[in-house]
Design a protein around this motif. Sequence first.
Motif, mmCIF file in Angstrom:
data_model
loop_
_atom_site.group_PDB
_atom_site.id
_atom_site.type_symbol
_atom_site.label_atom_id
_atom_site.label_comp_id
_atom_site.label_asym_id
_atom_site.label_seq_id
_atom_site.Cartn_x
_atom_site.Cartn_y
_atom_site.Cartn_z
ATOM 1 N N PRO A 1 1.137 3.959 -6.327
ATOM 2 C CA PRO A 1 0.841 5.324 -6.779
ATOM 3 C C PRO A 1 -0.494 5.782 -6.185
ATOM 4 O O PRO A 1 -1.420 4.980 -6.014
ATOM 5 N N PRO A 2 -0.618 7.071 -5.863
ATOM 6 C CA PRO A 2 -1.872 7.588 -5.286
ATOM 7 C C PRO A 2 -3.097 7.264 -6.129
ATOM 8 O O PRO A 2 -4.182 7.014 -5.602
ATOM 9 N N SER A 3 -2.926 7.247 -7.453
ATOM 10 C CA SER A 3 -4.067 6.969 -8.327
ATOM 11 C C SER A 3 -4.599 5.545 -8.111
ATOM 12 O O SER A 3 -5.812 5.304 -8.190
ATOM 13 N N VAL A 4 -3.689 4.602 -7.838
ATOM 14 C CA VAL A 4 -4.102 3.217 -7.598
ATOM 15 C C VAL A 4 -4.836 3.113 -6.264
ATOM 16 O O VAL A 4 -5.868 2.447 -6.156
ATOM 17 N N VAL A 5 -4.304 3.795 -5.251
ATOM 18 C CA VAL A 5 -4.958 3.812 -3.933
ATOM 19 C C VAL A 5 -6.371 4.386 -4.054
ATOM 20 O O VAL A 5 -7.334 3.842 -3.505
ATOM 21 N N GLU A 6 -6.496 5.484 -4.789
ATOM 22 C CA GLU A 6 -7.809 6.114 -4.964
ATOM 23 C C GLU A 6 -8.772 5.199 -5.715
ATOM 24 O O GLU A 6 -9.962 5.130 -5.401
ATOM 25 N N ARG B 1 0.815 -1.223 0.000
ATOM 26 C CA ARG B 1 0.000 0.000 0.000
ATOM 27 C C ARG B 1 0.847 1.271 0.000
ATOM 28 O O ARG B 1 0.583 2.208 -0.766
ATOM 29 N N ARG B 2 1.870 1.327 0.837
ATOM 30 C CA ARG B 2 2.670 2.547 0.954
ATOM 31 C C ARG B 2 3.502 2.822 -0.294
ATOM 32 O O ARG B 2 3.970 3.952 -0.494
ATOM 33 N N SER B 3 3.673 1.798 -1.135
ATOM 34 C CA SER B 3 4.481 1.966 -2.343
ATOM 35 C C SER B 3 3.631 2.197 -3.584
ATOM 36 O O SER B 3 4.176 2.457 -4.659
#
Length: 222
Positions: free
Chosen positions: A61-66, A57-59
Amino acid sequence: MMNSEKYLTLDLVRALGTGLAHLDKFIARERHSTIPVNHIEEYFALGRWARDLREARRSLPPSVVEELQARPEWSWKPRSRQKRQDYVDRYDDGLLALLGYVEIHGTANVSQGTMHDGVNLGRWVKNRRDQFLWGQLTGEQISQLESLPEWTWNAQDARFEKGVDLMIVYALRHGTTAISQTHREGEFPLGRWVYTRRREYAQGTLREDRILRLQSIPGWNW
């Protein structure tokens, strides 16, 4: 970031489109994202993919997390394995899931690994059969289960009855009980099943009640 972590993250992102498509199918069916690590969704290792995403999770990209968090059912911390086991073994929760499965499929004869509403019904049914064998079910529970369509306390008997039913359909459709050993009806290896029954009869190891049941199939011969 270590190189191994970097490459793992890249692989996860490359598989994102495929993974999300299978994740959506799983969520639509089960209404949660607690996926067993060994779960395969249409030849895609969805369980391992979801586990690796959570660990990375911490690695990501923000777009994937979103993208993941846009799904209300997604959780970065799914129920623990022990809690999932407790959930599977709770009688009322399992019965409710089985009733839902019956409503859709018309049968309580589930195969090993069958999942519905977050419950591994194959394992839940096996546990109930074990409890019945050891006299650990109440009379009410026994009546509830026996009232379900195609419920059986013996998995081998259930498979035998399924083979007979499929063979009746085959005989009526083709006008014969001659069948290739490689013939399948869906996922059921009907040809191999028939060959095994005939071999058991020739060896004298086939139960009398099963002999009579097979002989009720139109055009049956040994």
